[in-house]
Design a protein around this motif. Structure first.
Motif, short mmCIF file in Angstrom:
data_model
loop_
_atom_site.label_atom_id
_atom_site.label_comp_id
_atom_site.label_asym_id
_atom_site.label_seq_id
_atom_site.Cartn_x
_atom_site.Cartn_y
_atom_site.Cartn_z
N TYR A 147 1.07 -1.34 -0.01
CA TYR A 147 0.14 -0.03 0.04
C TYR A 147 1.00 1.33 -0.11
CZ TYR A 147 -3.96 -2.98 1.13
OH TYR A 147 -5.05 -3.84 1.28
N VAL A 148 1.95 1.30 1.01
CA VAL A 148 2.67 2.31 1.12
C VAL A 148 3.48 2.46 -0.37
CG1 VAL A 148 4.39 3.69 2.57
CG2 VAL A 148 2.80 2.07 3.52
N VAL A 149 4.22 1.58 -0.87
CA VAL A 149 4.89 1.52 -1.94
C VAL A 149 4.12 2.09 -3.09
CG1 VAL A 149 5.96 0.24 -3.81
CG2 VAL A 149 6.31 -0.39 -1.51
N SER A 150 2.72 1.68 -3.36
CA SER A 150 1.92 1.95 -4.33
C SER A 150 1.77 3.68 -4.11
CB SER A 150 0.36 1.39 -4.26
OG SER A 150 0.02 1.90 -5.26
N ASP A 151 1.54 4.00 -3.05
CA ASP A 151 1.24 5.59 -2.68
C ASP A 151 2.54 6.41 -3.01
OD1 ASP A 151 -1.35 5.64 -1.96
OD2 ASP A 151 -0.87 5.17 0.21
N TYR A 152 3.90 5.87 -2.60
CA TYR A 152 5.08 6.56 -2.98
C TYR A 152 5.07 6.56 -4.48
CZ TYR A 152 7.20 6.93 1.60
OH TYR A 152 7.52 7.24 2.98
N ALA A 153 4.76 5.48 -5.43
CA ALA A 153 4.82 5.51 -6.68
C ALA A 153 3.99 6.42 -7.38
CB ALA A 153 4.80 4.16 -7.16
N ILE A 154 2.84 6.40 -7.03
CA ILE A 154 1.86 7.31 -7.63
C ILE A 154 2.19 8.76 -7.27
CG2 ILE A 154 -0.63 8.18 -7.57
CD1 ILE A 154 -1.28 5.11 -6.74
N ILE A 155 2.69 9.19 -6.35
CA ILE A 155 3.01 10.70 -5.86
C ILE A 155 4.35 10.89 -6.97
CG2 ILE A 155 4.03 12.40 -4.33
CD1 ILE A 155 2.12 10.80 -2.13
N SER A 156 5.26 9.97 -6.88
CA SER A 156 6.50 10.22 -8.09
C SER A 156 5.83 10.43 -9.34
CB SER A 156 7.38 9.01 -7.87
OG SER A 156 8.04 9.09 -8.91
N LYS A 157 4.94 9.65 -9.75
CA LYS A 157 4.19 9.99 -11.15
C LYS A 157 3.64 11.15 -11.41
CE LYS A 157 4.77 7.38 -14.14
NZ LYS A 157 5.49 7.52 -15.24
N PHE A 158 2.83 11.61 -10.33
CA PHE A 158 2.35 12.89 -10.46
C PHE A 158 3.36 14.12 -10.69
CE2 PHE A 158 1.27 16.73 -8.16
CZ PHE A 158 -0.03 17.28 -8.65
#
Length: 543
Positions: A147-158
């Protein structure tokens, strides 16, 4: 033509499977999950049937779950209005339930939608809310690291989509670090593709191509629905190397995969625009126009802000948003009222407890005080009874000892009388029958001996404690010494003792001296007082 810098939805779907762990699954939902990446339209049918079933059974978690999955498919098909409505429905339920995991998931998706329409402030607010919730739940060991990995990755993409490359790298590094912490020997090809993107932006095209080719083989074999994203990134990298053929290949791969799997249509749009540009630069004007026409059709349908659906989506008075804001305000007011009420109740409880405590203390003090007074009175009463009993026993003992003393004195008088008669008879003439009288006197003396034995028996019985105490303290006394002690106990004079013992006064004084010595008495200690105080267990100080 507008240069739309679309928000990548890379990680919205790549961690979908792990995000479902916490939800209770039914058979319809499971079928939808299996078909989601293969045939989204069929998956949608199963999700709606599952949603209906969950609604009938009042399964709130199931309703949240299905609304979220249905909105994911709408988003993938670029129907952002329907996706937006579904996420807000899920958010309302998740907040009411409450369910922090579901709430975090919806925050993430809403952040993605706002990012697509350049509402960056709203987008990052929701994305960071999602990250904050997932980190908290992860530290509480309620969810796994995905869950945390996914959130970090999405903010990175943003941030990368917004052109903030350095910030994007920071969040991607955090995602990779946490992923490697739990999967040290495993390669995540989604991250490899993102690394290739950054290498391409930095001009390190050779390294970027190496990662692209490796990732393409894995994605082609294991996750073709992800090819639209890979195709767009790879096509751009090859275009920078002027390898137009390879660039076209990857753009077309992305378009074909999107058509086949009905996924990532926003990247299909990007690939169409890129192909149109390449054909235009190669003087293939007709092909360039065809690709541009297809792109424009998708673009107008999705992003035309004047369309009815998108006007509804970005209406500031959105009904769901208004509802949740009002609900938040109401909840805050209710919470505040509850806190005030709790404080009042707590104060009342404290007052009651204080009053009861004071009453209990007063009652306990009074009870203990009365108990102590009663105990003291009983103790004094018992003491008085014991004193009276002891006095009574003492009086009886003294009375009996007086009787014994009288008896002893009569015996003394009797002896004196007999001795006097005996002396007078010895001076008379022969005509008196002296032998007969002497026989009578002798007989009387024998009776007198018997009387003394009876006297001693009676004395021992009356002064039993005295004799026991005497034997305890001085077991080595002779019989005559014990008899002397008895006479002293009766407070007889030396003369009276001499008569009773048939000795002279001087002999009595000698006996008393020897007795003092045997009793080991000091000069200042009175023999009479010492003997008078002898009792059972009474350890008189003789020193």
């Amino acid at each position: 033509m507008k240069n739309y810098n679309l928000f990548y939805l890379l990680f919205f779907l790549c961690f979908t499977t792990s995000a479902q762990v916490y939800w209770k699954k039914d058979s319809l939902f499971i079928k939808g999950q299996k078909l989601k990446l293969i045939s989204p339209d069929e998956a949608m049918v199963y999700y709606y049937r599952s949603l209906k079933l969950c609604t009938e059974n009042n399964d709130t978690i199931g309703i949240i779950r299905n609304n979220t999955e249905i909105s994911d498919i709408y988003k993938s098909n670029m129907d952002y209005t329907m996706a937006y409505d579904g996420y807000w429905k899920a958010l309302l339920l998740a907040k009411n339930f409450p369910n922090k995991i579901a709430t975090g998931r919806v925050y993430r998706e809403l952040g993605g939608l706002h990012g697509l329409y350049k509402r960056n402030k709203e987008a990052i607010k929701y994305l960071k809310k999602s990250l904050e919730l997932s980190k908290k739940l992860y530290y509480e060991k309620k969810i796994n690291n995905n869950y945390v990995v996914s959130d970090y990755a999405i903010i990175s993409k943003f941030y990368s989509t917004s052109g903030l490359i350095e910030k994007s790298k920071i969040y991607l590094d955090s995602a990779i670090f946490l992923y490697k912490k739990h999967n040290p020997n495993k390669t995540n090809y989604h991250f490899e593709i993102e690394k290739a993107f950054f290498l391409g932006e930095e001009g390190k095209l050779k390294k970027a191509i190496e990662k692209i080719e490796t990732s393409y083989k894995f994605t082609k074999k294991n996750n073709q629905s992800y090819l639209p994203i890979l195709g767009w990134i790879a096509g751009n990298i090859y275009a920078k190397t002027n390898n137009i053929k390879k660039a076209k290949f990857y753009f077309e791969e992305g378009i074909n995969a999107s058509n086949k799997h009905k996924s990532h249509k926003e990247h299909k749009l990007k690939c169409l625009i890129a192909l149109s540009k390449l054909h235009y630069e190669s003087n293939h004007i007709h092909k360039a126009y065809e690709y541009l026409k297809k792109a424009k059709k998708i673009e107008d349908k999705t992003f035309n802000i004047t369309s009815f659906n998108n006007q509804k989506l970005f209406n500031l008075n959105d009904k769901y948003r208004e509802k949740i804001e009002k609900q938040d305000q109401l909840l805050k007011k209710q919470e505040l009222d509850k806190l005030v009420q709790k404080e009042k109740i707590l104060n009342l409880k404290l007052i009651y407890i204080s009053i009861i405590s004071i009453l209990l203390i007063v009652f306990a003090f009074t009870y203990i005080r009365n108990l102590m007074i009663r105990h003291k009175k009983e103790k004094e009463k018992n003491k008085l009874i014991r004193i009276n009993e002891l006095q009574k026993q003492k009086d009886i003992l003294e009375l009996k000892n007086k009787e014994l003393t009288s008896s002893a004195l009569r015996l003394i008088e009797k002896d004196q009388f007999i001795n006097k008669i005996s002396n007078k008879l010895s001076t008379r003439n022969e005509r008196v029958n002296v032998s007969e009288i002497k026989r009578m006197i002798k007989s009387e003396k024998k009776n007198n001996t018997t009387n003394w034995s009876e006297f001693e028996t009676r004395f021992t019985k009356v002064n039993k404690k005295f004799y026991v105490g005497l034997n305890q303290k001085h077991p080595n006394l002779s019989l005559s010494e014990k008899k002397l002690c008895a006479f002293i106990k009766l407070k007889l004079t030396s003369k009276e003792i001499a008569s009773l013992m048939g000795v002279s006064n001087e002999s009595v004084h000698t006996f008393r001296y020897r007795l003092r010595k045997k009793l080991n008495l000091k000069k200042e200690v009175s023999l009479t007082e010492y003997i008078d105080n002898i009792k059972i267990g009474n350890k008189n100080d003789t020193e």
